[in-house]
Design an enzyme around this catalytic site. Sequence first.
Site, PDB file in Angstrom:
ATOM      1  N   ARG A 259       0.849  -1.203   0.000  1.00 29.54           N
ATOM      2  CA  ARG A 259       0.000   0.000   0.000  1.00 29.54           C
ATOM      3  C   ARG A 259       0.870   1.232   0.000  1.00 29.54           C
ATOM      4  O   ARG A 259       2.001   1.209   0.515  1.00 29.54           O
ATOM      5  CB  ARG A 259      -0.939  -0.007   1.196  1.00 29.54           C
ATOM      6  CG  ARG A 259      -0.301   0.045   2.582  1.00 29.54           C
ATOM      7  CD  ARG A 259       0.086   1.411   3.062  1.00 29.54           C
ATOM      8  NE  ARG A 259       0.352   1.436   4.501  1.00 29.54           N
ATOM      9  CZ  ARG A 259       1.093   2.354   5.083  1.00 29.54           C
ATOM     10  NH1 ARG A 259       1.693   3.295   4.377  1.00 29.54           N
ATOM     11  NH2 ARG A 259       1.277   2.330   6.392  1.00 29.54           N
TER      12      ARG A 259
ATOM     13  N   GLU B 189      -6.552   7.189   7.550  1.00 29.18           N
ATOM     14  CA  GLU B 189      -5.472   8.025   8.111  1.00 29.18           C
ATOM     15  C   GLU B 189      -4.928   8.997   7.056  1.00 29.18           C
ATOM     16  O   GLU B 189      -4.631  10.148   7.357  1.00 29.18           O
ATOM     17  CB  GLU B 189      -4.366   7.116   8.649  1.00 29.18           C
ATOM     18  CG  GLU B 189      -3.256   7.891   9.301  1.00 29.18           C
ATOM     19  CD  GLU B 189      -2.212   6.989   9.948  1.00 29.18           C
ATOM     20  OE1 GLU B 189      -2.568   5.932  10.504  1.00 29.18           O
ATOM     21  OE2 GLU B 189      -1.031   7.367   9.899  1.00 29.18           O
TER      22      GLU B 189
ATOM     23  N   ARG C 224      -5.378   5.605   0.565  1.00 33.40           N
ATOM     24  CA  ARG C 224      -4.458   4.485   0.727  1.00 33.40           C
ATOM     25  C   ARG C 224      -4.709   3.610  -0.488  1.00 33.40           C
ATOM     26  O   ARG C 224      -5.828   3.099  -0.670  1.00 33.40           O
ATOM     27  CB  ARG C 224      -4.737   3.691   2.004  1.00 33.40           C
ATOM     28  CG  ARG C 224      -4.227   4.351   3.289  1.00 33.40           C
ATOM     29  CD  ARG C 224      -2.758   4.019   3.538  1.00 33.40           C
ATOM     30  NE  ARG C 224      -2.159   4.896   4.526  1.00 33.40           N
ATOM     31  CZ  ARG C 224      -1.958   4.601   5.809  1.00 33.40           C
ATOM     32  NH1 ARG C 224      -2.336   3.440   6.277  1.00 33.40           N
ATOM     33  NH2 ARG C 224      -1.365   5.460   6.602  1.00 33.40           N
TER      34      ARG C 224
ATOM     35  N   CYS D 190       1.304  11.160   9.433  1.00 29.86           N
ATOM     36  CA  CYS D 190       2.213  10.506  10.381  1.00 29.86           C
ATOM     37  C   CYS D 190       3.611  10.480   9.783  1.00 29.86           C
ATOM     38  O   CYS D 190       3.793  10.003   8.653  1.00 29.86           O
ATOM     39  CB  CYS D 190       1.747   9.081  10.664  1.00 29.86           C
ATOM     40  SG  CYS D 190       2.864   8.190  11.768  1.00 29.86           S
TER      41      CYS D 190
ATOM     42  N   THR E  55       5.987   8.560  10.101  1.00 33.35           N
ATOM     43  CA  THR E  55       6.490   7.230   9.716  1.00 33.35           C
ATOM     44  C   THR E  55       6.122   6.899   8.272  1.00 33.35           C
ATOM     45  O   THR E  55       6.685   5.987   7.684  1.00 33.35           O
ATOM     46  CB  THR E  55       5.920   6.102  10.607  1.00 33.35           C
ATOM     47  OG1 THR E  55       4.508   6.005  10.392  1.00 33.35           O
ATOM     48  CG2 THR E  55       6.198   6.345  12.070  1.00 33.35           C
TER      49      THR E  55
ATOM     50  N   ARG F  92       4.057   0.632   2.456  1.00 33.88           N
ATOM     51  CA  ARG F  92       4.262  -0.522   3.342  1.00 33.88           C
ATOM     52  C   ARG F  92       4.001  -1.771   2.511  1.00 33.88           C
ATOM     53  O   ARG F  92       2.894  -2.005   2.052  1.00 33.88           O
ATOM     54  CB  ARG F  92       3.323  -0.474   4.552  1.00 33.88           C
ATOM     55  CG  ARG F  92       3.726  -1.478   5.639  1.00 33.88           C
ATOM     56  CD  ARG F  92       2.947  -1.266   6.916  1.00 33.88           C
ATOM     57  NE  ARG F  92       1.677  -1.945   6.910  1.00 33.88           N
ATOM     58  CZ  ARG F  92       1.465  -3.211   7.264  1.00 33.88           C
ATOM     59  NH1 ARG F  92       2.480  -3.962   7.668  1.00 33.88           N
ATOM     60  NH2 ARG F  92       0.250  -3.729   7.228  1.00 33.88           N
TER      61      ARG F  92
ATOM     62  N   ARG G  44       4.042  -7.124  12.533  1.00 25.84           N
ATOM     63  CA  ARG G  44       2.713  -6.774  13.054  1.00 25.84           C
ATOM     64  C   ARG G  44       1.893  -8.044  13.183  1.00 25.84           C
ATOM     65  O   ARG G  44       2.263  -9.091  12.649  1.00 25.84           O
ATOM     66  CB  ARG G  44       1.980  -5.811  12.098  1.00 25.84           C
ATOM     67  CG  ARG G  44       2.611  -4.434  12.013  1.00 25.84           C
ATOM     68  CD  ARG G  44       1.784  -3.459  11.161  1.00 25.84           C
ATOM     69  NE  ARG G  44       2.433  -2.157  11.120  1.00 25.84           N
ATOM     70  CZ  ARG G  44       1.944  -1.074  10.509  1.00 25.84           C
ATOM     71  NH1 ARG G  44       0.774  -1.136   9.889  1.00 25.84           N
ATOM     72  NH2 ARG G  44       2.587   0.073  10.521  1.00 25.84           N
TER      73      ARG G  44
ATOM     74  N   GLU H 127      -2.061  -3.131  12.358  1.00 31.85           N
ATOM     75  CA  GLU H 127      -1.234  -2.493  13.372  1.00 31.85           C
ATOM     76  C   GLU H 127      -1.860  -2.675  14.760  1.00 31.85           C
ATOM     77  O   GLU H 127      -3.081  -2.580  14.906  1.00 31.85           O
ATOM     78  CB  GLU H 127      -1.151  -1.003  13.037  1.00 31.85           C
ATOM     79  CG  GLU H 127      -0.071  -0.301  13.789  1.00 31.85           C
ATOM     80  CD  GLU H 127       0.066   1.146  13.328  1.00 31.85           C
ATOM     81  OE1 GLU H 127      -0.887   1.682  12.753  1.00 31.85           O
ATOM     82  OE2 GLU H 127       1.139   1.715  13.582  1.00 31.85           O
TER      83      GLU H 127
END
Length: 347
Positions: free
Chosen positions: A117, A216, A220, A262, A264, A271, A300, A305
Amino acid sequence: MMIKPNTYPKFPRDCHSLLSKYLTPEVFASLQHKTTKNGFSLQQVINSGVENPDSGVGVYAGDEDSYRVFAELFDPIIAEYHGFASSDSHVSNLNADDLDASNPDPDGLYIISTRIRVGRNLAGYPLGPAISSDQRNEIAQRVSQLLSNLDDSLRGNYYPLSGMDEQVRKRLVADHFLFKAGDRFMQAAGMNRDWPEGRGIYHNGDKTFLVWINEEDQLRIISMQTGGDIKQVFTRLSNALGEIGSKLEFMSNQHLGYISSCPTNLGTAMRASVHIKLPRLAKNMDSLKSITDRHELQIRGIHGEHSDSQDAVFDISNRRRLGITEVDCVRGLYEGIVALIAAERAQ
Ligand code: ADP
Ligand code: ARG
């Protein structure tokens, strides 16, 4: 815990977040009265990590400007998470021809599924923590409209979360296709406001190409399938990004790559993960962790998550996303998975 405005927050002794490490009283004093062009404040940046001392990171940006205005806090966090200095620049490479990664598990003994993603946000809007309800709805409308014009293997339908049948929603979440309701980290960052309005999921017929809207990140974009053909998953994603990226301007800059709320998720915002069954290594977690650490991979659980692994199935993915290309992210996952499978066989 609510933060008192303009008071240096108290972090408990057992708090190990990057926020608690880098928000020194000096940095706090220097940033506490600053705001971004959208009026996003330091208090909003740090609220999630203050309310959730078990955060790993603890900060969120409300807009691209947050990374400039609050650089004294974001830069060391970004440096530690991604190994990326404030003088570095980010380079993208989504060319599937450059990816040297065959299926690490051709007999299908270990890898259950592969998913890659990326997060994307639209230029000209605030990020999730600062977006208004009207802006969020406008994005959902624009993006779902655009997706409805995709052809061939990317053709699909958009399903808004509002009004979705509860059984259907639960099934999509359990089958790893749909996001759950925002967690307490997102809640404290202001990202769950107006939930579920303006959120939804687009997917093609066989659910190998999916787009989450206004979770988020505003988008995505996901490619996934059963088995371990990492290159096929990457190729599908790369093609889809070419199509979508030609019609939408994503928020990005040379230094930080694609911008996400975020830190990260900056850079590639990628990811790449496998769900992999490793029953022998599961009994020797130190050995498993030493391999994932060496390859800069994250472990994970199988429901995303902050979930636990079940029946020795782990979600293994690249940890770094900034300062390396997309091809590097996936190649790193491939190499780590090859090492994990070899170790599992040798146990
Ligand atoms: P994100 O990947 O967007 O950072 P999560 O870690 O919460 O967010 O994962 C979202 C969903 O994707 C979860 O249901 C998770 O189980 C699923 N998922 C992640 N990797 C894989 C994979 N390789 N195969 C199948 N499902 C996956
Ligand atoms: N804010 C949370 C923490 O610091 C999550 C960070 C990474 N995950 C994410 N979904 N952005 O632990």
